[in-house]
Design a protein around this motif. Structure first.
Motif, mmCIF file in Angstrom:
data_model
loop_
_atom_site.group_PDB
_atom_site.id
_atom_site.type_symbol
_atom_site.label_atom_id
_atom_site.label_comp_id
_atom_site.label_asym_id
_atom_site.label_seq_id
_atom_site.Cartn_x
_atom_site.Cartn_y
_atom_site.Cartn_z
ATOM 1 N N VAL A 53 0.698 -0.882 -0.328
ATOM 2 C CA VAL A 53 -0.046 0.008 0.001
ATOM 3 C C VAL A 53 1.336 0.843 0.392
ATOM 4 C CG1 VAL A 53 -1.297 1.693 1.400
ATOM 5 C CG2 VAL A 53 -1.833 -0.996 1.290
ATOM 6 N N ALA A 54 2.022 1.426 0.345
ATOM 7 C CA ALA A 54 2.699 2.468 0.695
ATOM 8 C C ALA A 54 3.739 2.550 -0.575
ATOM 9 C CB ALA A 54 3.771 1.891 1.920
ATOM 10 N N VAL A 55 4.083 1.627 -1.317
ATOM 11 C CA VAL A 55 4.703 2.036 -2.413
ATOM 12 C C VAL A 55 3.847 2.588 -3.338
ATOM 13 C CG1 VAL A 55 5.649 0.566 -4.543
ATOM 14 C CG2 VAL A 55 6.472 -0.166 -1.782
ATOM 15 N N HIS A 56 2.757 1.945 -3.438
ATOM 16 C CA HIS A 56 1.783 2.337 -4.962
ATOM 17 C C HIS A 56 1.630 3.701 -4.202
ATOM 18 C CE1 HIS A 56 2.036 -0.607 -7.361
ATOM 19 N NE2 HIS A 56 1.649 -1.997 -6.480
ATOM 20 N N GLY A 57 0.747 3.932 -2.954
ATOM 21 C CA GLY A 57 0.470 5.422 -2.252
ATOM 22 C C GLY A 57 1.452 6.420 -3.189
ATOM 23 N N GLN A 58 3.105 5.569 -2.504
ATOM 24 C CA GLN A 58 3.892 6.322 -3.096
ATOM 25 C C GLN A 58 4.084 7.375 -4.219
ATOM 26 O OE1 GLN A 58 7.486 5.498 -1.881
ATOM 27 N NE2 GLN A 58 8.977 7.378 -2.249
ATOM 28 N N GLU A 59 3.561 5.600 -5.487
ATOM 29 C CA GLU A 59 3.596 6.189 -6.481
ATOM 30 C C GLU A 59 2.013 7.270 -7.434
ATOM 31 O OE1 GLU A 59 5.742 5.347 -9.462
ATOM 32 O OE2 GLU A 59 6.852 4.331 -7.613
ATOM 33 N N VAL A 60 1.491 7.524 -6.407
ATOM 34 C CA VAL A 60 0.315 7.976 -6.712
ATOM 35 C C VAL A 60 0.871 9.803 -6.437
ATOM 36 C CG1 VAL A 60 -2.526 8.660 -5.680
ATOM 37 C CG2 VAL A 60 -1.713 6.178 -6.792
#
Length: 121
Positions: free
Chosen positions: A7-14
């Motif tokens: 979740v953190a990795v994909h949130g960072q991408e957004v």
């Protein structure tokens, strides 16, 4: 259960792309790097200094920000502000971000138009 790291990795991408828009919008009022870092965090855009400062230099090099040094205080500080080109880009990116948000909302509600075979609408 979903892995919090995923979740953190994909949130960072957004968030990564949104920091450019947020910075250009916030620097309509001149500010310095550390102040922008705090203001972005307060607005919900957590970004690290080692990410923001290179971004500011890149945007300045691209002509999207202009800067000047304030030497009135004991420690000189570089202030940035959004240029006319940066304002145009911010407006364009914000319009695109808004359209994407509407599209994602439609997908979430199941009201997006179906795609044809091959994936093109």
């Amino acid at each position: 259960m979903l892995d919090p790291e995923v979740v953190a990795v994909h949130g960072q991408e957004v968030r990564r792309g949104s920091v450019v828009v947020a910075s250009l919008l916030m620097l309509r009022t001149p500010g310095y790097g550390y102040g922008l870092l705090e203001a972005l965090a307060d607005a919900g855009f957590a970004v690290e200094a080692n990410t923001l400062y290179p971004l500011l230099r890149r945007l300045e090099k691209q002509g999207l920000l202009v800067s000047e040094w304030n030497t009135d205080e004991s420690r000189p500080r570089k202030f940035y502000r959004t240029s006319a080109a940066g304002e145009e880009l911010a407006t364009s990116l914000l319009r695109e971000w808004t359209a994407l948000g509407r599209s994602l909302d439609a997908l979430d509600r199941g009201t997006a138009p179906p795609t044809t075979e091959g994936g093109a609408p």
